[in-house]
Design a protein around this motif. Sequence first.
Motif, PDB file in Angstrom:
ATOM      1  N   ILE A  25       1.330  -1.369   0.263  1.00  0.00           N
ATOM      2  CA  ILE A  25       0.552   0.499  -0.234  1.00  0.00           C
ATOM      3  C   ILE A  25       1.269   1.249   0.127  1.00  0.00           C
ATOM      4  N   ALA A  26       1.125   1.724  -1.501  1.00  0.00           N
ATOM      5  CA  ALA A  26       2.346   3.153  -1.457  1.00  0.00           C
ATOM      6  C   ALA A  26       0.898   4.560  -1.284  1.00  0.00           C
ATOM      7  N   GLY A  27       1.258   5.065  -0.179  1.00  0.00           N
ATOM      8  CA  GLY A  27       0.749   6.375  -0.041  1.00  0.00           C
ATOM      9  C   GLY A  27       1.235   7.021  -0.930  1.00  0.00           C
ATOM     10  N   ALA A  28       0.877   8.592  -1.312  1.00  0.00           N
ATOM     11  CA  ALA A  28       1.345   9.676  -2.583  1.00  0.00           C
ATOM     12  C   ALA A  28       2.491  10.107  -1.772  1.00  0.00           C
ATOM     13  N   GLY A  29       3.066  10.131  -2.592  1.00  0.00           N
ATOM     14  CA  GLY A  29       4.554  10.523  -2.944  1.00  0.00           C
ATOM     15  C   GLY A  29       5.248   9.789  -1.551  1.00  0.00           C
ATOM     16  N   SER A  30       5.432   8.162  -1.841  1.00  0.00           N
ATOM     17  CA  SER A  30       6.182   7.540  -1.059  1.00  0.00           C
ATOM     18  C   SER A  30       6.939   6.863  -1.483  1.00  0.00           C
ATOM     19  N   GLY A  31       7.529   7.328  -2.964  1.00  0.00           N
ATOM     20  CA  GLY A  31       8.642   5.994  -3.297  1.00  0.00           C
ATOM     21  C   GLY A  31       8.584   4.886  -3.900  1.00  0.00           C
ATOM     22  N   LYS A  32       6.596   4.750  -4.642  1.00  0.00           N
ATOM     23  CA  LYS A  32       6.791   3.521  -5.250  1.00  0.00           C
ATOM     24  C   LYS A  32       7.737   3.099  -6.518  1.00  0.00           C
ATOM     25  N   THR A  33       8.018   3.971  -7.324  1.00  0.00           N
ATOM     26  CA  THR A  33       8.450   3.699  -8.037  1.00  0.00           C
ATOM     27  C   THR A  33      10.085   2.818  -8.180  1.00  0.00           C
ATOM     28  N   LYS A  34      10.383   3.653  -6.894  1.00  0.00           N
ATOM     29  CA  LYS A  34      11.846   3.370  -6.528  1.00  0.00           C
ATOM     30  C   LYS A  34      12.093   1.686  -5.648  1.00  0.00           C
ATOM     31  N   VAL A  35      10.488   1.395  -4.918  1.00  0.00           N
ATOM     32  CA  VAL A  35      10.656   0.107  -4.830  1.00  0.00           C
ATOM     33  C   VAL A  35      10.468  -1.215  -5.384  1.00  0.00           C
ATOM     34  N   LEU A  36       9.707  -0.621  -6.644  1.00  0.00           N
ATOM     35  CA  LEU A  36       9.877  -1.232  -7.773  1.00  0.00           C
ATOM     36  C   LEU A  36      11.137  -1.763  -8.582  1.00  0.00           C
ATOM     37  N   THR A  37      11.681  -0.574  -8.594  1.00  0.00           N
ATOM     38  CA  THR A  37      12.828  -0.527  -9.630  1.00  0.00           C
ATOM     39  C   THR A  37      14.236  -1.066  -8.553  1.00  0.00           C
ATOM     40  N   HIS A  38      14.058  -1.119  -7.493  1.00  0.00           N
ATOM     41  CA  HIS A  38      14.676  -1.699  -6.539  1.00  0.00           C
ATOM     42  C   HIS A  38      14.650  -3.422  -6.738  1.00  0.00           C
ATOM     43  N   LYS A  39      13.323  -3.482  -6.376  1.00  0.00           N
ATOM     44  CA  LYS A  39      13.007  -4.831  -6.485  1.00  0.00           C
ATOM     45  C   LYS A  39      13.107  -5.662  -7.280  1.00  0.00           C
ATOM     46  N   ILE A  40      12.826  -5.663  -8.754  1.00  0.00           N
ATOM     47  CA  ILE A  40      12.898  -6.123  -9.796  1.00  0.00           C
ATOM     48  C   ILE A  40      15.074  -6.253 -10.051  1.00  0.00           C
ATOM     49  N   ALA A  41      15.426  -4.968  -9.822  1.00  0.00           N
ATOM     50  CA  ALA A  41      16.847  -5.096  -9.210  1.00  0.00           C
ATOM     51  C   ALA A  41      17.605  -5.991  -8.085  1.00  0.00           C
ATOM     52  N   TYR A  42      17.161  -5.802  -7.426  1.00  0.00           N
ATOM     53  CA  TYR A  42      17.660  -6.918  -6.423  1.00  0.00           C
ATOM     54  C   TYR A  42      17.005  -8.701  -6.332  1.00  0.00           C
ATOM     55  N   LEU A  43      15.818  -9.024  -7.157  1.00  0.00           N
ATOM     56  CA  LEU A  43      15.591  -9.837  -7.809  1.00  0.00           C
ATOM     57  C   LEU A  43      16.929 -11.062  -9.084  1.00  0.00           C
ATOM     58  N   ILE A  44      17.238  -9.882  -9.652  1.00  0.00           N
ATOM     59  CA  ILE A  44      17.895  -9.921 -10.286  1.00  0.00           C
ATOM     60  C   ILE A  44      20.108 -10.073  -9.691  1.00  0.00           C
ATOM     61  N   GLN A  45      19.852  -9.201  -9.233  1.00  0.00           N
ATOM     62  CA  GLN A  45      21.506  -9.170  -8.321  1.00  0.00           C
ATOM     63  C   GLN A  45      21.383 -10.465  -7.247  1.00  0.00           C
ATOM     64  N   GLU A  46      20.811  -9.861  -6.239  1.00  0.00           N
ATOM     65  CA  GLU A  46      20.607 -10.203  -5.235  1.00  0.00           C
ATOM     66  C   GLU A  46      20.210 -12.441  -5.273  1.00  0.00           C
ATOM     67  N   LYS A  47      19.030 -12.003  -5.907  1.00  0.00           N
ATOM     68  CA  LYS A  47      17.786 -13.740  -5.734  1.00  0.00           C
ATOM     69  C   LYS A  47      18.830 -14.499  -6.968  1.00  0.00           C
ATOM     70  N   TYR A  48      19.091 -13.953  -7.577  1.00  0.00           N
ATOM     71  CA  TYR A  48      19.753 -14.366  -9.182  1.00  0.00           C
ATOM     72  C   TYR A  48      18.720 -14.364 -10.382  1.00  0.00           C
ATOM     73  N   VAL A  49      17.919 -14.810 -10.151  1.00  0.00           N
ATOM     74  CA  VAL A  49      16.459 -14.105 -11.323  1.00  0.00           C
ATOM     75  C   VAL A  49      16.832 -14.104 -12.742  1.00  0.00           C
ATOM     76  N   LYS A  50      16.664 -15.012 -13.725  1.00  0.00           N
ATOM     77  CA  LYS A  50      16.731 -14.064 -15.005  1.00  0.00           C
ATOM     78  C   LYS A  50      15.958 -12.718 -15.438  1.00  0.00           C
ATOM     79  N   PRO A  51      15.776 -11.840 -16.050  1.00  0.00           N
ATOM     80  CA  PRO A  51      15.498 -10.723 -16.148  1.00  0.00           C
ATOM     81  C   PRO A  51      14.384 -11.454 -17.271  1.00  0.00           C
ATOM     82  N   TRP A  52      14.202 -12.521 -18.165  1.00  0.00           N
ATOM     83  CA  TRP A  52      13.358 -12.457 -18.336  1.00  0.00           C
ATOM     84  C   TRP A  52      11.829 -13.532 -17.488  1.00  0.00           C
TER      85      TRP A  52
END
Length: 313
Positions: A25-52
Motif C-alpha cells: 500500500i503506497a501512499g502518495a509520494g512514498s517512493g513506490k517507483t523506487k521500491v519497484l525498480t529496486h525490487k526488480i534489481a534485487y531479484l536479479i542481482q541478489e536472488k539470481y533471477v533471470k531478467p526474462w
Amino acid sequence: MNLLEGLNEKQHEAVITTEGPSLVIAGAGSGKTKVLTHKIAYLIQEKYVKPWEILAITFTNKAAREMRERTERLLNGNVNGMWLNTFHAACGKILRAHAERIGFTDNFVIYDESEATAVIKDCQRRLNIDDKRLSHGMIRAVISKQKDELVTPEQYADTMAHTNYEGRMLAQCYTMYRDTLRKNNAMDFDDMLLNTLELFDKCPDVLEYYQNRFKYIMVDEYQDTNQAQYLFISKLAAKHHNLCVVGDDDQSIYSFRGADIRNILNFEKENRNCKVIKLEQNYRSTQYILDAANKVIAHNSGRKSKSLWTSKG
C-alpha cells in the motif's frame, strides 16, 4: 551497488519480500517507483533471477519507460529479456506469437480510437440507428464496458433481449462490431486483453508456457485494474504465486472507465499468506499538508487504513 542503501524501513521490507504474494500500500509520494525498480534489481542481482523470468506491469508507456530506465541504471543495463510493459503491450507480445490459435493472423491490426469509431458508425448505418437517439460515443462506451467486465456479445444480447429498443440495438451493434473486427483481422485496445484471456482459456499450453516463464510478477497502480486485467494477472501468477501488487485504494479515481476497487481491497483475502506492507512516509509534502489530507481521506469507506507522515516537519 548496494540496492538497499537509502531505503527507509518499509521500503526495505517491500524490496526484500520476494517470495509469495505481497500487497504494498503506497501512499502518495512514498517512493513506490523506487521500491519497484529496486525490487526488480534485487531479484536479479541478489536472488539470481533471470531478467526474462520477471514481468512488471504498469499503466502508461511513460511510466514503463521511466521504470525501465531506472532499472537499467541500477543494473548497468542488464535487463535483456525482461518484460516491463503496459497491460496492452504485454498482451500484444503474447498475441503476436499465438494469434493464429484463436482465428487471427500474426499481422493483425490494432484499431485506434478513430478507426474503432468509424466501425461503430458503419454499424449504426447498417442497422439504421439514428446517432441523435443512440450516439456512436455511447455505443462505444457500452461496448468497452462490457469487454472490461468480460461480457461477450452473446451474453449481452441475452441480457438485452427483452429490454427497450435502445437496449436491443446496443446488443446488435456489439455483435456486429465484434464480427466486423474479426473479419478485418483487427482488434481494438479492449480486445487485446479479452483475446489474450480467450487464448489462455482455449490453449492451456500457451498459458502454462507463460506461467512457467514469469516466476515473478509485479503490478503498479493495482487500484486502477479492471476485471479483465485482474484475471490476466491472476492466471499468470497461479503457478508460482510470487505476485507483488503496488497501489493505493485512496487514489482510485478511475471507476468510470472500469477500475474495480475490490481488486486491491480483496487482494489480501484472495491470496493466502499475503504480506501487507504500508509505505506511509511521504517525501513530497510538509506535515501540515499531510495532516489535512489524512483527515479528508479518513472519511473514505472500505479503505486500508494508513496515515501519511513526513520528516520534513
